[in-house]
Write a protein that holds these residues in place. Sequence first.
Motif, short mmCIF file in Angstrom:
data_model
loop_
_atom_site.label_atom_id
_atom_site.label_comp_id
_atom_site.label_asym_id
_atom_site.label_seq_id
_atom_site.Cartn_x
_atom_site.Cartn_y
_atom_site.Cartn_z
N GLN A 1 -1.35 1.54 12.06
CA GLN A 1 -2.84 1.08 11.74
C GLN A 1 -2.07 0.23 11.63
O GLN A 1 -3.56 -0.67 12.07
CB GLN A 1 -2.81 1.85 9.88
N PHE B 1 -7.48 10.11 3.37
CA PHE B 1 -8.26 9.53 1.81
C PHE B 1 -9.40 11.03 1.95
O PHE B 1 -9.32 11.09 0.84
CB PHE B 1 -9.53 8.52 1.71
N THR C 1 0.66 -0.97 -0.10
CA THR C 1 0.23 -0.10 0.26
C THR C 1 0.83 0.82 0.13
O THR C 1 0.99 1.92 -1.12
CB THR C 1 -0.77 0.32 1.04
N LEU D 1 -10.43 -2.72 4.79
CA LEU D 1 -10.47 -1.64 5.48
C LEU D 1 -8.85 -0.88 5.72
O LEU D 1 -8.67 0.40 5.02
CB LEU D 1 -11.29 -1.47 6.97
N PHE E 1 -7.38 0.38 1.82
CA PHE E 1 -8.14 1.84 1.53
C PHE E 1 -7.47 2.75 2.29
O PHE E 1 -6.97 3.44 1.70
CB PHE E 1 -9.64 1.61 2.03
N GLY E 2 -7.35 2.20 3.72
CA GLY E 2 -6.39 3.47 4.58
C GLY E 2 -5.10 3.89 4.26
O GLY E 2 -4.34 4.63 4.21
N GLY F 1 -4.54 4.80 0.46
CA GLY F 1 -5.19 7.00 1.19
C GLY F 1 -3.51 7.40 1.56
O GLY F 1 -3.19 8.04 1.40
N ALA G 1 -9.13 5.10 6.96
CA ALA G 1 -9.91 5.34 6.04
C ALA G 1 -10.07 6.52 5.80
O ALA G 1 -9.52 7.11 4.35
CB ALA G 1 -9.75 4.01 5.72
#
Lengths: 310, 372
Positions: free
Chosen positions: B324, B360, B191, B265, B268-269, B272, B356
Amino acid sequence: MNAVVAVSGLTRRFGDFVAVDSLSLNVAQGRIFGFLGPNGSGKSTTIRMLCGLLQPSSGSGHVLGLDIMTRYEEIKRRIGYMSQKFSLYDDLTVEENIDFFSGLYGVARARRGARKTWALEMADLGGMRNALTGSLAAGWKQRLALGCAVLHEPDILFLDEPTSGVDPLARRLFWDLIAHMAHAGTTVFVTTHYMDEAEYCDELALIYRGKLIAAGEPGELKRSALSQHIMEVRVARPYDALDAVERSGLVQEAALFGDTLHLTVADAAQARAQLPPWFEHNGFGDVGVEEVMPTMEDVFVGLIEAEDRE
Amino acid sequence: MTSFSWRRLRALTHKEFLHIRRDPRSLMMAFLMPLILLVLFGYAITMDIDNLNLVVIDHDHSATSRDYVQRYTASGYFTVIAASDDEREARRRLDAGEADIALIIPRHFARDLERGRTVPLQALADGSDANTASIGLGYAEGITNRFNADRLGDVATPPVENRLRVWYNPELKSRWFIIPGLIAVIMTVITALLTSLTVSREWEAGTMEQLISTPVQPLELMLGKMLPYFLIGIFDMLLVVAMAVWVFGVPLNGSLPLLLASGSLFLFGGLGFGIFISTVAKSQLVASQAAMLTTFIPAILLSGFIYAINNMPLPLQVITHLVQARYFVAILKAVFLKAVPPYYLWQEMLFLLLFAIVVFTVAVRKFHKKIR
C-alpha cells in the motif's frame, strides 16, 4: 411458570469436546439462580451462550422470550453481564468507566445522572470517582463492575463467578447487593464454585462435566438429593478414630468436622445400631451418634462421586 | 436489529482517546516517533556523497599535476587527506578505510601531456562500499573529462557538449526525496501497529468480552478504534509536512488538500488493515510482529521510499504492487516535488481507495464472526 430463561437440550461442542451436554433448565422471574460446578464444568460456556456471545451447537434456548440462536442482539440490550475476568478498564477512572458503559447501553439522557449516582453509591465509591479503576481493591472493582453492568436496568443479570478473588467481607456485601436487586424484580443468574454462596440462592443447578446432575431449592437439595445419610459422631480422639472407622467397612466415607466426625452411610437406622458398639469395642469409649443435615458441600461432593462411579 | 448509534461511537472514541492519553507507550509512538524518524532520516541518513577522502600520490610535482588535483578539491566533493610520493601510502590509507579514492599521477605527467600523448592516470577506489566508490569514480571521470576538454579547447572544439539540467530536485538532494516518503513510513506505524495493538489488548485483558455483551455493533467498535488514530495520523502528517518545509527546506510544490486527501485514503486502508490483523492475531505480541512484517518493513524496503523499485529484481517488483505504501510514496513525491496535476495520480489514488474498501469490508466481516 413465568420463565425468564428457558433452555432445552442446549449443547456446545468444541471439536470433540462436549463443553455443555444437552442442558435443560428454567429460571423464574425475580429469582437468584445459582449455577454451581467445579472449574471447567461448562458454567461459563452456558452463560456465554445465554448472553449471545457464543453460538450453541444444538438445542434451544430463550432469554426473556427471545431465541438465543437468532435474536441475540435484542437479548444484549436487555441483559447485564459480568464476565469471569474483571472487565472494566484499569486505565480509566471510576466515573469514566461508568460514563462509557452508560453510553454503550444507551441509557437515556434524563436517567444518566441518576444512574451514575446510584452506581457510585451502590459501589460505595462516591468519594473515589476520579480514582483510576486499576488502583481499587478487588471488592470495590467487583462492585463497580456490577454497577456498570446494570446501568441500563436490565431485566436479567448474568454473573460469571463474580466473587472469585474477593475477600469474605466483600463477598458478603456483594451478595447483599444481589439480593437487593432480585428483590426489586431483577432475575439473577450467577455461577460460583463457592458452596457457601449456594445458600444465598433461591434455586440451584449443579453442573458437572457439562451435564446437569441436580436442580432445586437449596433446602430441598440437602434433604433429598443424596441417597446417603450423614452421621455426626462425637468422639474423644477424633483423629485416631477417623482412620480406624474408615477401615472398618461400616461407612462409605469419613471426614473430620471440627472436633467431630462426619460419616457417610447408606442406612441411618443401621448406622445408629452398629456404630456405638463398634467404637466401644475399639477403645473409643461411649460415643454419641446423630444424623445431621448434609451441608451443600456434602451434597455436591456426594453427587459428583456418584456421577463418577457410573 | 440494533442500528448504528452515534452515541455509542462517541463513547467508544472518547474511551480510546483516554487510553492513548494514559499510555506513555502509545503517546511515544504517536508523537515522538515521527520526530525521531524525521531527525534520523533528515540529518543522519543521507544518500548524498559529497565528502570523499582523497589520497594523492604525485610522482610528477608539476604545475599541471597540481592544477589537476586542485580541480578535485574545487569540486566540493573531495578533501585531500594525504599527499605523498610513496604508493604504499595509498594502499595504507585505503586499507585503513581512511581514504575513499586514491589518485596516482605518473612521473612526466606534464611533459607527456605537452607532447600530446595520452597519459594513463590511475584512480583507486575502496569498493567495499560500492555505492560510494562508483559515485566517487563518476566524479573523477567527470573532472578528468573537463580537464581534457579544457586542454583540447585550446586546439579544437568538442563535437558534443552536454547541457544537463535536473528537474524537480536540481541539486539532487537526497533529503528532498527521502522526507516526503517518510510520511508514508510514519503513518504505517500509526495505523497498522497501533490499531492492531489496541484491539488485541482488549482481547487479552478480557474487556472485549464485556464489550461484545453490550448492544455495540461491529462497525461502531471498529470506527471507534480507528477514529482517534485517524486524527493522530492526520496530525502527524501535518507535523511532518511542516517540519519538511520549514526545518529541512523541502519544497511543497503541489497542493496540500491533495496531500490530505490521499493521506486520508492511506490512513483509512492502513487502519482497516490493523484491525484485520488483530482479528487474526489475538495477542499483542503476535499482532505487533505481524504488523511489522506486513506493513512497516515493506513500507521501508519495498515502497520506493529509498530504494528505487525499477532497480529491484522482477519478482520483488511484482510484490511491490501489493504494498500500500508504494502508491502513497509515489503520490507524496509527486505532490511535494513535481506539483503534477491530480489526474496524473489517478491510478495511485484508485488503488488506495480500493485497498481501503476491500480491507475495511473484510475486517468488519471478520470482526463480526469473532463476536459470534
